[in-house]
Design a protein around this motif. Structure first.
Motif, mmCIF file in Angstrom:
data_model
loop_
_atom_site.group_PDB
_atom_site.id
_atom_site.type_symbol
_atom_site.label_atom_id
_atom_site.label_comp_id
_atom_site.label_asym_id
_atom_site.label_seq_id
_atom_site.Cartn_x
_atom_site.Cartn_y
_atom_site.Cartn_z
ATOM 1 N N GLN A 1 0.849 -1.175 0.000
ATOM 2 C CA GLN A 1 0.000 0.000 0.000
ATOM 3 C C GLN A 1 0.895 1.239 0.000
ATOM 4 N N ILE A 2 0.671 2.129 -0.936
ATOM 5 C CA ILE A 2 1.442 3.360 -1.041
ATOM 6 C C ILE A 2 0.671 4.468 -0.331
ATOM 7 N N PRO A 3 1.308 5.120 0.664
ATOM 8 C CA PRO A 3 0.583 6.169 1.388
ATOM 9 C C PRO A 3 0.420 7.421 0.528
ATOM 10 N N VAL A 4 -0.721 8.047 0.673
ATOM 11 C CA VAL A 4 -0.987 9.320 0.012
ATOM 12 C C VAL A 4 -0.611 10.411 1.000
ATOM 13 N N GLY A 5 -0.272 11.593 0.507
ATOM 14 C CA GLY A 5 0.208 12.673 1.367
ATOM 15 C C GLY A 5 -0.688 12.991 2.532
ATOM 16 N N THR A 6 -1.999 12.846 2.371
ATOM 17 C CA THR A 6 -2.908 13.174 3.471
ATOM 18 C C THR A 6 -3.011 12.060 4.489
ATOM 19 N N GLU A 7 -2.518 10.879 4.164
ATOM 20 C CA GLU A 7 -2.630 9.740 5.075
ATOM 21 C C GLU A 7 -1.431 9.588 5.989
ATOM 22 N N ILE A 8 -0.387 10.350 5.765
ATOM 23 C CA ILE A 8 0.836 10.222 6.556
ATOM 24 C C ILE A 8 0.648 10.933 7.889
ATOM 25 N N GLU A 9 0.949 10.215 8.971
ATOM 26 C CA GLU A 9 0.814 10.777 10.308
ATOM 27 C C GLU A 9 2.037 11.614 10.645
ATOM 28 N N GLY A 10 1.868 12.575 11.529
ATOM 29 C CA GLY A 10 3.001 13.355 12.006
ATOM 30 C C GLY A 10 2.869 14.822 11.643
ATOM 31 N N MET A 11 3.866 15.578 12.083
ATOM 32 C CA MET A 11 3.869 16.999 11.877
ATOM 33 C C MET A 11 4.504 17.343 10.529
ATOM 34 N N ASN A 12 4.039 18.390 9.915
ATOM 35 C CA ASN A 12 4.588 18.854 8.653
ATOM 36 C C ASN A 12 5.708 19.847 8.965
ATOM 37 N N ILE A 13 6.904 19.339 9.242
ATOM 38 C CA ILE A 13 8.026 20.187 9.635
ATOM 39 C C ILE A 13 8.435 21.126 8.507
ATOM 40 N N LEU A 14 8.474 20.614 7.288
ATOM 41 C CA LEU A 14 8.865 21.453 6.162
ATOM 42 C C LEU A 14 7.903 22.622 6.002
ATOM 43 N N GLY A 15 6.616 22.368 6.177
ATOM 44 C CA GLY A 15 5.631 23.446 6.104
ATOM 45 C C GLY A 15 5.831 24.475 7.194
ATOM 46 N N LEU A 16 6.136 24.013 8.403
ATOM 47 C CA LEU A 16 6.383 24.942 9.513
ATOM 48 C C LEU A 16 7.613 25.804 9.261
ATOM 49 N N VAL A 17 8.679 25.187 8.767
ATOM 50 C CA VAL A 17 9.905 25.939 8.488
ATOM 51 C C VAL A 17 9.660 26.960 7.387
ATOM 52 N N LEU A 18 8.971 26.553 6.335
ATOM 53 C CA LEU A 18 8.677 27.468 5.238
ATOM 54 C C LEU A 18 7.800 28.620 5.712
ATOM 55 N N PHE A 19 6.788 28.302 6.521
ATOM 56 C CA PHE A 19 5.925 29.358 7.061
ATOM 57 C C PHE A 19 6.730 30.331 7.914
ATOM 58 N N ALA A 20 7.609 29.817 8.765
ATOM 59 C CA ALA A 20 8.422 30.681 9.622
ATOM 60 C C ALA A 20 9.320 31.586 8.787
ATOM 61 N N LEU A 21 9.917 31.044 7.745
ATOM 62 C CA LEU A 21 10.770 31.861 6.882
ATOM 63 C C LEU A 21 9.971 32.957 6.181
ATOM 64 N N VAL A 22 8.823 32.597 5.631
ATOM 65 C CA VAL A 22 8.001 33.581 4.926
ATOM 66 C C VAL A 22 7.485 34.641 5.902
ATOM 67 N N LEU A 23 7.067 34.221 7.096
ATOM 68 C CA LEU A 23 6.598 35.179 8.098
ATOM 69 C C LEU A 23 7.725 36.124 8.511
ATOM 70 N N GLY A 24 8.925 35.600 8.697
ATOM 71 C CA GLY A 24 10.058 36.452 9.047
ATOM 72 C C GLY A 24 10.365 37.480 7.972
ATOM 73 N N VAL A 25 10.341 37.050 6.724
ATOM 74 C CA VAL A 25 10.583 37.984 5.622
ATOM 75 C C VAL A 25 9.478 39.036 5.572
ATOM 76 N N ALA A 26 8.218 38.608 5.764
ATOM 77 C CA ALA A 26 7.101 39.548 5.724
ATOM 78 C C ALA A 26 7.197 40.565 6.861
ATOM 79 N N LEU A 27 7.557 40.101 8.058
ATOM 80 C CA LEU A 27 7.683 41.029 9.192
ATOM 81 C C LEU A 27 8.818 42.019 8.969
ATOM 82 N N LYS A 28 9.918 41.557 8.409
ATOM 83 C CA LYS A 28 11.039 42.462 8.139
ATOM 84 C C LYS A 28 10.646 43.473 7.061
ATOM 85 N N LYS A 29 9.842 43.041 6.104
ATOM 86 C CA LYS A 29 9.407 43.909 5.011
ATOM 87 C C LYS A 29 8.471 45.001 5.530
#
Length: 154
Positions: A1-29
């Motif tokens: 069985q091949i897992p689909v992206g929505t079926e994977i358990e756990g935290m989306n670390i890459l999404g959190l890091v990307l959000f933090a980077l974008v938020l930091g750039v936006a706040l500095k801007k």
């Protein structure tokens, strides 16, 4: 069985890091309007570092009681001492090899300088070998105080 992206358990670390980077750039801007939130996050970061430092100071006491309870339950103390001695020897040998050979080689490969003339600089490459975020406060302190790295970078 091949897992689909929505079926994977756990935290989306890459999404959190990307959000933090974008938020930091936006706040500095935003300039002066974003400074209040930046100061809040800096204060929150400092408070988190203090909490982690406190935890790291008190964790050995808890571990001592956990190990002590297992020692009391053991029947063969000689087996315990020999096993523990082997473990301690292997751990110290691993630290000597890693800190005395591997990290200096990485430092030399990156800077082409003798790492043994400036051993504090090995803190700069220690993030590569950090196994836990609990070591971040001491690593950041080492980088900032011993090596003069700007606080924004560390």
């Amino acid at each position: 069985q091949i897992p689909v992206g929505t079926e994977i358990e756990g935290m989306n670390i890459l999404g959190l890091v990307l959000f933090a980077l974008v938020l930091g750039v936006a706040l500095k801007k935003l300039g002066p309007e974003g400074e209040d939130l930046i100061r809040f996050f800096n204060s929150f970061n400092e408070a988190t570092m203090v909490l982690v430092t406190w935890i790291m100071w008190y964790v050995p006491i808890g571990i001592m009681f956990l190990v002590g309870s297992k020692i009391v339950e053991m029947e063969d103390i000689v087996l315990l001492v020999t096993s523990l001695g082997k473990y301690i020897f292997a751990s110290i040998l691993g630290h000597v090899i890693h800190g005395g050979i591997i990290l200096p080689l990485i430092y030399f490969a990156a800077t082409r300088q003798n790492p043994y003339q400036h051993p504090d600089a090995l803190c700069l490459i220690s993030p590569c070998s950090v196994s836990s975020s609990a070591t971040l406060p001491s690593m950041i302190k080492c980088i900032e105080e011993n090596n003069g790295v700007d606080k924004r970078i560390s």
